[in-house]
Design an enzyme around this catalytic site. Structure first.
Site, PDB file in Angstrom:
ATOM      1  N   CYS A   1       0.837  -1.209   0.000  1.00 15.64           N
ATOM      2  CA  CYS A   1       0.000   0.000   0.000  1.00 15.64           C
ATOM      3  C   CYS A   1       0.871   1.258   0.000  1.00 15.64           C
ATOM      4  O   CYS A   1       2.046   1.220   0.384  1.00 15.64           O
ATOM      5  CB  CYS A   1      -0.940  -0.002   1.199  1.00 15.64           C
ATOM      6  SG  CYS A   1      -0.160   0.377   2.788  1.00 15.64           S
TER       7      CYS A   1
ATOM      8  N   CYS B   1       2.700   2.142   3.373  1.00 22.54           N
ATOM      9  CA  CYS B   1       3.844   1.269   3.671  1.00 22.54           C
ATOM     10  C   CYS B   1       5.020   1.594   2.753  1.00 22.54           C
ATOM     11  O   CYS B   1       6.181   1.514   3.170  1.00 22.54           O
ATOM     12  CB  CYS B   1       3.447  -0.200   3.535  1.00 22.54           C
ATOM     13  SG  CYS B   1       2.587  -0.856   4.993  1.00 22.54           S
TER      14      CYS B   1
ATOM     15  N   CYS C   1      -3.035  -4.755   1.601  1.00 26.70           N
ATOM     16  CA  CYS C   1      -1.578  -4.606   1.556  1.00 26.70           C
ATOM     17  C   CYS C   1      -0.884  -5.871   2.025  1.00 26.70           C
ATOM     18  O   CYS C   1      -1.266  -6.472   3.042  1.00 26.70           O
ATOM     19  CB  CYS C   1      -1.165  -3.417   2.425  1.00 26.70           C
ATOM     20  SG  CYS C   1       0.613  -3.183   2.580  1.00 26.70           S
TER      21      CYS C   1
ATOM     22  N   CYS D   1       1.149  -4.514   5.673  1.00 33.06           N
ATOM     23  CA  CYS D   1       0.399  -4.102   6.881  1.00 33.06           C
ATOM     24  C   CYS D   1      -0.937  -4.816   7.033  1.00 33.06           C
ATOM     25  O   CYS D   1      -1.635  -4.622   8.040  1.00 33.06           O
ATOM     26  CB  CYS D   1       0.194  -2.593   6.901  1.00 33.06           C
ATOM     27  SG  CYS D   1      -1.003  -1.980   5.687  1.00 33.06           S
TER      28      CYS D   1
ATOM     29  N   ASP E   1      -6.381  -6.148  65.191  1.00 30.47           N
ATOM     30  CA  ASP E   1      -7.124  -7.403  65.240  1.00 30.47           C
ATOM     31  C   ASP E   1      -8.620  -7.128  65.222  1.00 30.47           C
ATOM     32  O   ASP E   1      -9.078  -6.006  65.471  1.00 30.47           O
ATOM     33  CB  ASP E   1      -6.756  -8.188  66.504  1.00 30.47           C
ATOM     34  CG  ASP E   1      -5.327  -8.713  66.450  1.00 30.47           C
ATOM     35  OD1 ASP E   1      -4.788  -8.835  65.332  1.00 30.47           O
ATOM     36  OD2 ASP E   1      -4.760  -8.979  67.530  1.00 30.47           O
TER      37      ASP E   1
END
Length: 533
Positions: free
Chosen positions: A21, A24, A113, A116, A348
């Protein structure tokens, strides 16, 4: 496409032809301009094609004028696979060149793509951003900024490695180099695109230090299939873990990629990476607010109320506790998922806490509401106090995580004051106990008491009784006021715990002594700050 230069042209052509793509491609061309990644997808694709077309036109002009040397335009031709060819899974498929581009190509569906898997395509579009924001708004959180995090499918690292090896070889052919660190990281590029859109839609800025996190978890159905070869090559990197559906976690895959040799990688994974069958899916969209901390002091007036839920062998012994009486109201108002209670020491179940009370803090996990005025906190304190006659709280306030450390210091370093009602088997007169008032800085050796040995390690602890003041009642009873080092076991100091605490009141008086009632009168920790209630 001013960020690209002549040296990027063969890389753009190569990756575009193999199904990568535009965003990228920009990453592998080391483009650091955030604004460029935010351009619409179709515009980026058009710009890349124009970039290649313009350069080709220039070359064609040069080639028509100069016969020799030949045109240097990169051609992806069908060749026999040579020893230096990275594609060990067969020759690269021929894809129409930029010169063959037509309107039909522009209108054709966007292919997923091969690097990716669609993260920088569909998941950067307005529709997905609105889906994320709808999830955030429906969760009803209070926030003034946000930090965005993303979890990616593990095989993206594998595909990125394959694409990098392809580009690295092409760069090497041109006499250039490209390291993995030169490539813009996918997560970084994705955030460059998403942050402005989320910020605009949510109406608040993105801030890396924000306590409110919006996270998206992406998954892909072919993760195991694509990563399986790594488990064969590097089996020690993949070990079954609890709460993990697959051994192919992101960190395990990255570790394996660091170990595997390039030639072994290329034997098992296509280079360039093949076109995926499926798009990534957004598996989860989650919101989480950082913890909020509330502190104060509590008084306990009941001798039948534990500090925390009293459960033995899975069976609850008493219906409530200090922790629950306070936290149930805070949980409701802050709309938190859960809480963690802590305090400066503990008493306690049969011991009262009087005076200014015992400092405590509650961590409220993932609260939906985080903003409270001083008046609202005062009202919340009153609500807690009206709900039970067994406890009261004071100085209720919002604090920071770091401030809680001051409270924990008091568990061992500060002093505490007690009042004990003591019984003796032999009759006593006032003068028999008067000497106790003169004892200062009495050192004790306390072996871990029998009553707590099931939860505390066996040890001998040195503790100090700073002062004592006796108050005679009758022949068999007197009250003793003590100021002690924090962590002193008072009950054992009185009766001796079968000789495990030395000295003790019994040994000092030379008779059997036991404790009937014990009250904590003060916990000398100057935290949290006193408020005007």
């Amino acid at each position: 496409m001013s960020s690209l230069t002549e040296k990027d042209r063969p890389i753009v052509q190569l990756l575009l032809n193999t199904g990568t793509c535009p965003r990228c491609i920009l990453r592998f061309c080391c483009v650091g301009s955030q604004a460029l990644y935010r351009h619409p997808y179709k515009d980026l694709m058009k710009d890349l094609r124009e970039f290649l077309k313009n350069n080709q036109e220039k070359e064609d002009t040069v080639c028509s004028e100069v016969v020799d040397p030949p045109c240097k335009r990169i051609r992806l031709e069908h060749m026999e696979e040579g020893p230096d060819d990275l594609n060990h899974n067969g020759p690269l498929q021929q894809i129409p060149s930029v010169n063959d581009e037509n309107a039909a190509m522009e209108n054709s569906p966007v292919k997923v793509c091969n690097v990716c898997l669609g993260i920088l395509q569909e998941f950067c579009e307005v529709d997905f951003v609105k889906k994320v924001c709808q999830k955030v708004n429906s969760a009803d959180y209070q926030f003034t900024s946000f930090v965005f995090s993303v979890s990616l499918p593990p095989q993206l690292s594998v595909r990125e490695r394959a694409a990098w090896l392809l580009v690295k070889q092409e760069m090497g052919n041109l006499g250039l180099s490209l390291t993995k660190d030169d490539i813009v990281q996918l997560k970084e590029a994705y955030k460059w695109i998403i942050h402005p859109q989320l910020s605009e839609e949510l109406g608040v800025p993105a801030d890396g230090k924000s306590l409110f996190e919006v996270s998206v978890v992406f998954a892909h159905p072919e993760t195991d299939e694509e990563c399986h070869f790594l488990a064969t090559a590097c089996p020690d990197c993949f070990k079954p873990a609890k709460n993990k559906q697959s051994v192919f976690t992101r960190m395990a895959v990255i570790k394996a990629l660091e170990k595997i040799k390039e030639e072994d990688f290329l034997k098992h994974f296509p280079c360039p990476p093949s076109s995926p069958k499926n798009l990534c899916v957004a598996l989860e969209i989650q919101c989480n607010n950082g913890a909020v901390f509330v502190a104060g002091r509590y008084n306990k007036y009941s001798r039948n109320l534990p500090q925390t839920p009293w459960i033995i062998d899975g069976e609850r012994k008493l219906e409530s506790s200090v922790e629950e009486l306070i936290s149930e109201h805070l949980m409701a108002e802050f709309k938190a998922d859960s809480f963690n209670f802590s305090s400066s020491g503990r008493e306690d179940v049969d011991v009262r806490t009087l005076g200014n009370g015992r400092p405590f803090a509650i961590e409220l996990v993932n609260p939906r509401r985080i903003h409270f005025t001083a008046e609202e906190m005062k009202g919340l304190q009153q609500t807690i106090n009206n709900s039970s006659d067994k406890i009261q709280v004071r100085d209720l306030q919002l604090v920071t995580r770091s401030a809680i450390g001051r409270m924990k210091e008091g568990e061992e370093e500060k002093t505490k004051t007690y009042s004990a009602l003591i019984w003796t088997d032999k009759a006593i007169q006032k003068e028999d106990i008067a000497f106790l008032d003169d004892i200062k800085e009495l050192k004790l050796d306390q072996k871990t008491p029998l009553r707590v040995l099931h939860r505390r390690p066996l040890a001998v602890r040195c503790r100090i009784i700073h002062t004592m003041k006796s108050e005679y009642i009758d022949e068999h009873h007197f009250r003793l006021h003590l100021k002690t080092q924090a962590g002193t076991y008072i009950k054992e100091f009185v009766h001796g715990d079968f000789g495990r605490t030395k000295p003790n009141i019994g040994s000092l008086l030379n008779r059997t002594a036991d404790i009937l009632e014990l009250d904590v009168e003060s916990v000398d920790v100057d935290w949290p700050p006193t408020l005007d209630n």
